[in-house]
Every structure is written in structure tokens, then in C-alpha cells.
Design an enzyme around this catalytic site. Structure first.
Site, mmCIF file in Angstrom:
data_model
loop_
_atom_site.group_PDB
_atom_site.id
_atom_site.type_symbol
_atom_site.label_atom_id
_atom_site.label_comp_id
_atom_site.label_asym_id
_atom_site.label_seq_id
_atom_site.Cartn_x
_atom_site.Cartn_y
_atom_site.Cartn_z
ATOM 1 N N HIS A 54 0.841 -1.204 0.000
ATOM 2 C CA HIS A 54 0.000 0.000 0.000
ATOM 3 C C HIS A 54 0.872 1.248 0.000
ATOM 4 O O HIS A 54 2.091 1.171 0.172
ATOM 5 C CB HIS A 54 -0.997 -0.010 1.160
ATOM 6 C CG HIS A 54 -0.401 -0.032 2.537
ATOM 7 N ND1 HIS A 54 0.316 -1.102 3.030
ATOM 8 C CD2 HIS A 54 -0.440 0.878 3.559
ATOM 9 C CE1 HIS A 54 0.693 -0.862 4.267
ATOM 10 N NE2 HIS A 54 0.255 0.347 4.610
ATOM 11 N N HIS A 56 1.294 3.938 1.921
ATOM 12 C CA HIS A 56 1.813 4.663 3.078
ATOM 13 C C HIS A 56 3.340 4.736 3.029
ATOM 14 O O HIS A 56 4.006 3.772 2.638
ATOM 15 C CB HIS A 56 1.365 4.007 4.381
ATOM 16 C CG HIS A 56 -0.087 4.231 4.681
ATOM 17 N ND1 HIS A 56 -0.772 3.504 5.626
ATOM 18 C CD2 HIS A 56 -0.988 5.105 4.160
ATOM 19 C CE1 HIS A 56 -2.038 3.920 5.685
ATOM 20 N NE2 HIS A 56 -2.183 4.889 4.795
ATOM 21 N N ASP A 58 5.755 4.515 5.045
ATOM 22 C CA ASP A 58 6.606 3.546 5.730
ATOM 23 C C ASP A 58 6.606 2.183 5.040
ATOM 24 O O ASP A 58 7.265 1.246 5.510
ATOM 25 C CB ASP A 58 6.195 3.403 7.200
ATOM 26 C CG ASP A 58 4.745 2.971 7.391
ATOM 27 O OD1 ASP A 58 3.902 3.348 6.567
ATOM 28 O OD2 ASP A 58 4.463 2.262 8.381
ATOM 29 N N HIS A 59 5.924 2.078 3.921
ATOM 30 C CA HIS A 59 5.953 0.863 3.102
ATOM 31 C C HIS A 59 6.460 1.132 1.685
ATOM 32 O O HIS A 59 6.928 0.213 1.022
ATOM 33 C CB HIS A 59 4.556 0.236 3.027
ATOM 34 C CG HIS A 59 4.059 -0.261 4.346
ATOM 35 N ND1 HIS A 59 4.095 -1.579 4.724
ATOM 36 C CD2 HIS A 59 3.528 0.414 5.393
ATOM 37 C CE1 HIS A 59 3.606 -1.702 5.953
ATOM 38 N NE2 HIS A 59 3.245 -0.504 6.372
ATOM 39 N N HIS A 110 -7.589 -1.082 5.194
ATOM 40 C CA HIS A 110 -6.563 -0.231 5.800
ATOM 41 C C HIS A 110 -6.290 0.950 4.881
ATOM 42 O O HIS A 110 -6.238 2.093 5.311
ATOM 43 C CB HIS A 110 -5.293 -1.049 6.030
ATOM 44 C CG HIS A 110 -4.178 -0.273 6.660
ATOM 45 N ND1 HIS A 110 -4.211 0.130 7.974
ATOM 46 C CD2 HIS A 110 -3.009 0.183 6.148
ATOM 47 C CE1 HIS A 110 -3.100 0.803 8.247
ATOM 48 N NE2 HIS A 110 -2.360 0.852 7.157
ATOM 49 N N ASP A 134 -0.434 -4.393 5.963
ATOM 50 C CA ASP A 134 -1.140 -3.938 7.153
ATOM 51 C C ASP A 134 -2.588 -4.420 7.170
ATOM 52 O O ASP A 134 -3.473 -3.758 7.725
ATOM 53 C CB ASP A 134 -1.100 -2.408 7.244
ATOM 54 C CG ASP A 134 0.275 -1.893 7.644
ATOM 55 O OD1 ASP A 134 1.211 -2.715 7.767
ATOM 56 O OD2 ASP A 134 0.431 -0.669 7.809
#
Length: 282
Positions: A54, A56, A58-59, A110, A134
Site C-alpha cells: 500500500h 503509506h 513507511d511501506h 486499511h 497492514d
């Protein structure tokens, strides 16, 4: 198929999946390029693609840098918000990297564009692997930022819950101890929760990862996969599985909240990646 578990940032995991016969590799959620490059050099492999669960930061925040470093690098995902995306994938689509087979499993909730990746090798005695981002954690599930309890219920019971029971679960964050403390609150008499929590605490003390688990194990101690079990329904005061899940998520969100809550606007900015350029670890 060899999976390297790479701890980054505060509690994130990214993964390097290595096709051992060719020494080609695929990264999952390449958040910290510097750390990934260290592992690539150490393992002496060639990075061929990135699978992003996804958007975000931090990914996905390493995608652009890696795409510049490796011309022709393929970046797969299901959300146009994913940086450096070259191939938008859909539910059920299958990819091949040497002997490694990948099935894309769409799990919106999410985020609206969340994709999990199920990997296996034909004729291999090894168990398949699920990179669940997540959506599914060890002992828990992701927050419903852009979706509904109905979607997450479908994700967990139909899309992921029907995979082979020996599937190894590689999730996006190390939050097992917190998840299992909540699971123990939900089911204080569940011996599997007690055993897994004790094990996870020991791993945490030794600074070792708690991934992978297996799907079969998750059904024994993960309350979000146990919504039809009587103790879980009793805890939530609900019997409809979706309502049980909705209540569980609400209870988990409020479980042992810090005394001082971060500013909501700051949390949104963090989630959207506006602080990303200022944060670097490992």
C-alpha cells in the site's frame, strides 16, 4: 525461495525474496533503500522488482530512489498513490519471477488500494508465503483507515482465511506483543494466546522478529480471525461476525491508549508521509 526479514524504522518489516537458483530477488515494501541495498549486496542477488502492499510512506517511500538506481526495475501495486509504480495489479492476477509464483490478493480497508501477495514455488516442499502488509498481523489486523468492517471481514475470512493453513504469514509491522495482550483481554482463558504471548515477549526481549507465523496458528489466537467463537462474541456483546469484528477493532484502537494523544493533524501528516523526508533510521 528464501525470505529475508528486514527490520526498519520503528517497527516495520520489509522483505527480500530470493530465487535461489538464479539469485534474482523481489523486494516487498521497500521503505528504506539503504538497508535494502546492504542486504542485496550481502546476499549477492539482483533486484528485479518491488511489490508494494500500500501507499503509506513507511511501506513505499524507497520506491523512487530504487527505481533510479535500477533502471527497468518493475514496481507492482494496486494504488496509483504508490511511488514509481510501473505495473498496477488486480485481484487474482498472477506474476512469475523465475520459479517464484505470486498471486495478488486485493484487501481494501486499511487503505482503499491495499494488496497482499501470496507466493509459492511449484513442486517445492516448502510452505507458501503470504505478505500481508497492514491487513493481517500476527495476533491482529490493520486499522480501518479507508474502509469498513465489512471489507476487513471479507479480507480475513474469504480472501486470506481460505489460503492453505500452512501458509507462512509475513506482515508489515512488529506489533505482536501488543496484539496478543489485547487478545488475552478478549479471551483470558485461551491457552494458545498465553503461550504465544510468552513466546513473543521472549523474542521481543532478545530483539528478534516474531514473523512468520502460520495461518493455522492465527486461527487459534488472533481474535480478528475468531469472530464466530463464543468467548470473542461474549467479549464484544455481539453475535453477527461483522459486528464482532467492528467492535473488536474499536476496542483494540482504545486499548491502553497513551495518556497524551498526539495532535490529530500531526498524525494525519505522519500517515500521509509529509514527515517522511525527515525520518531515517538504519
Amino acid at each position: 525461495m528464501k525470505v529475508k526479514v528486514i527490520s526498519v524504522l520503528e517497527d516495520n518489516y520489509m522483505y527480500l525474496v530470493i530465487e535461489e537458483s538464479t539469485r534474482d530477488a523481489v523486494a516487498v515494501d521497500a521503505a528504506v533503500p539503504k538497508r535494502l541495498l546492504e542486504i542485496i549486496r550481502k546476499e549477492d542477488v539482483v533486484l528485479r522488482a518491488i511489490l508494494t502492499t500500500h501507499h503509506h510512506w513507511d511501506h513505499a517511500r524507497g520506491n523512487e530512489e530504487l527505481a533510479q538506481l535500477f533502471p527497468g526495475l518493475r514496481v507492482f501495486g494496486a494504488d496509483e498513490r504508490i511511488g514509481a509504480l510501473t505495473h498496477r495489479v488486480t485481484h487474482g492476477q498472477e506474476l512469475t519471477f523465475g520459479a517464484i509464483r505470486v498471486r495478488c490478493l486485493f484487501t481494501p480497508c486499511h487503505t482503499s488500494g491495499h494488496m497482499c501477495y501470496f507466493m509459492w514455488e511449484d513442486d517445492s516442499p516448502d510452505a507458501p508465503a503470504l505478505f500481508s502488509g497492514d491487513t493481517l498481523f500476527v495476533g491482529g489486523c490493520g486499522q480501518f483507515f479507508e474502509g469498513t468492517a465489512e471489507q476487513m471481514h471479507t479480507n480475513l475470512t474469504q480472501t486470506l482465511g481460505t489460503l492453505p493453513k500452512d501458509t507462512k504469514v509475513f506482515c508489515g509491522h512488529e506489533c505482536t506483543v501488543r496484539n496478543l495482550k489485547f487478545a488475552l483481554k478478549v479471551e483470558p482463558e485461551n491457552e494458545m494466546v498465553k503461550e504465544k504471548l510468552a513466546w513473543a515477549k521472549q523474542r521481543d526481549d532478545e530483539d528478534l522478529p516474531t514473523v512468520p507465523s502460520t495461518l493455522q496458528e492465527e486461527f487459534l489466537y488472533n481474535p480478528f480471525l475468531r469472530v464466530t467463537e463464543e468467548p470473542v462474541q461474549r467479549f464484544t456483546g455481539k453475535t453477527d461476525p461483522v459486528e464482532v469484528l467492528r467492535t473488536l477493532r474499536s476496542e483494540r484502537d482504545n486499548f491502553k491508549k497513551p495518556k497524551e494523544r498526539p495532535n490529530p493533524q500531526a498524525m494525519l501528516a505522519f500517515d500521509w508521509g509529509l514527515f517522511g523526508p525527515f525520518l531515517e533510521k538504519k
